[in-house]
Design a protein around this motif. Structure first.
Motif, PDB file in Angstrom:
ATOM      1  N   ASN A 100       1.980   3.672   6.979  1.00  0.00           N
ATOM      2  CA  ASN A 100       1.819   2.623   5.964  1.00  0.00           C
ATOM      3  C   ASN A 100       0.952   1.518   6.546  1.00  0.00           C
ATOM      4  O   ASN A 100       0.274   1.712   7.554  1.00  0.00           O
ATOM      5  N   GLU A 101       0.962   0.351   5.911  1.00  0.00           N
ATOM      6  CA  GLU A 101       0.067  -0.709   6.367  1.00  0.00           C
ATOM      7  C   GLU A 101       0.467  -1.303   7.708  1.00  0.00           C
ATOM      8  O   GLU A 101      -0.329  -1.986   8.357  1.00  0.00           O
TER       9      GLU A 101
ATOM     10  N   GLN B 244       0.827  -1.188   0.000  1.00  0.00           N
ATOM     11  CA  GLN B 244       0.000   0.000   0.000  1.00  0.00           C
ATOM     12  C   GLN B 244       0.870   1.249   0.000  1.00  0.00           C
ATOM     13  O   GLN B 244       2.012   1.236   0.427  1.00  0.00           O
TER      14      GLN B 244
END
Length: 269
Positions: free
Chosen positions: A68-69, A5
């Motif tokens: 982020n993820e 992602q």
């Protein structure tokens, strides 16, 4: 392969309960006969603050967030550019101590200092502007990563530092890079260090490289064997042989710095 992602980067205002500080002393402090953690106690031209108010109130701060993820990192440019929060999103765990209240203590070189998060220090211990604002910039990089840059010129010696906090897509770590600049015509000494705060319990242990066999106090005022102390350290008798790497074995507030190592890491479990 898991789809990586995009790293997200943005700013937001947040209200945080805060014990505010008093007005700076109008009289400059040039040099007192004091030693601050092994360094000179002078602070000029920084003003000194010696008052913390007793009542808290909500205060708005501008936070820079990179996410982020796996991780969510919150940076606070108004308070020294420190990392205010570092959250592991996979288990909702704050892997550094997240202090939800801003409550300074007068232990900084110029007065106010706060616990929690990760504090970055230069050119010496708990830098003079640890409770002040720094310049910052946000960048989205070509490889999909994102970086929060913070920068400051030290008013005491004229040196400059720039630090970048980067998250990469698909990576569960925060990358930190720092560059120091001597903007003067004279050689300057400096100390660069990061001060992460963690919640502790009886199972907490400090991890030094295997070639660390001795530790010093601030300013090398005291020395001890490590990890098994066998003498007196911080006025405590460890003559029976005590593992001071383990938090539960240390009865008083204690600092220790590795004497020497060929490795480039420290840790905690």
């Amino acid at each position: 392969m898991k789809n990586e992602q995009k790293v997200h980067l943005w700013e937001e205002a947040r209200q945080i309960p805060t014990y505010e500080v008093g007005e700076p002393n109008k009289n400059p402090m040039f040099l007192e006969k004091r030693v601050y953690q092994g360094s000179s106690g002078k602070v000029y031209p920084h003003p000194v603050i010696d008052k913390i108010h007793d009542q808290k109130k909500l205060k708005s701060y501008n936070l820079v967030i990179v996410e982020n993820e796996y991780l969510r990192i919150e940076v606070m440019p108004e308070l020294g550019g420190r990392i205010y929060r570092a959250l592991d999103k996979t288990n909702n765990y704050d892997f550094v101590y997240y202090n939800t209240v801003i409550k300074p203590a007068l232990v900084g070189l110029a007065g106010p200092w706060i616990s929690g998060g990760i504090e970055f220090n230069w050119p010496q211990h708990h830098r003079p502007n640890t409770y002040g604002p720094v310049e910052y910039k946000l960048t989205e990089n070509d490889d999909g990563s994102a970086t929060v840059w913070v920068s400051e010129i030290d008013r005491m010696y004229g040196t400059k530092v720039t630090a970048g906090f980067t998250l990469h897509p698909g990576k569960a770590y925060l990358e930190i890079k720092a560059q120091l600049y001597n903007r003067t015509s004279q050689p300057q000494t400096f100390l660069w260090w990061a001060n992460p705060a963690v919640a502790v319990n009886d199972h907490t242990q400090s991890v030094f490289p295997p070639d660390v066999h001795a530790v010093f106090d601030h300013g090398k005022r005291d020395v001890s064997r490590f990890p098994i102390a066998t003498g007196t350290y911080y006025k405590m008798d460890y003559s029976e042989g005590v593992d001071i790497s383990r938090y539960k074995n240390i009865p008083v507030p204690t600092s220790y710095m590795a004497y020497k190592s060929d490795y480039d890491f420290v840790g905690g479990i």
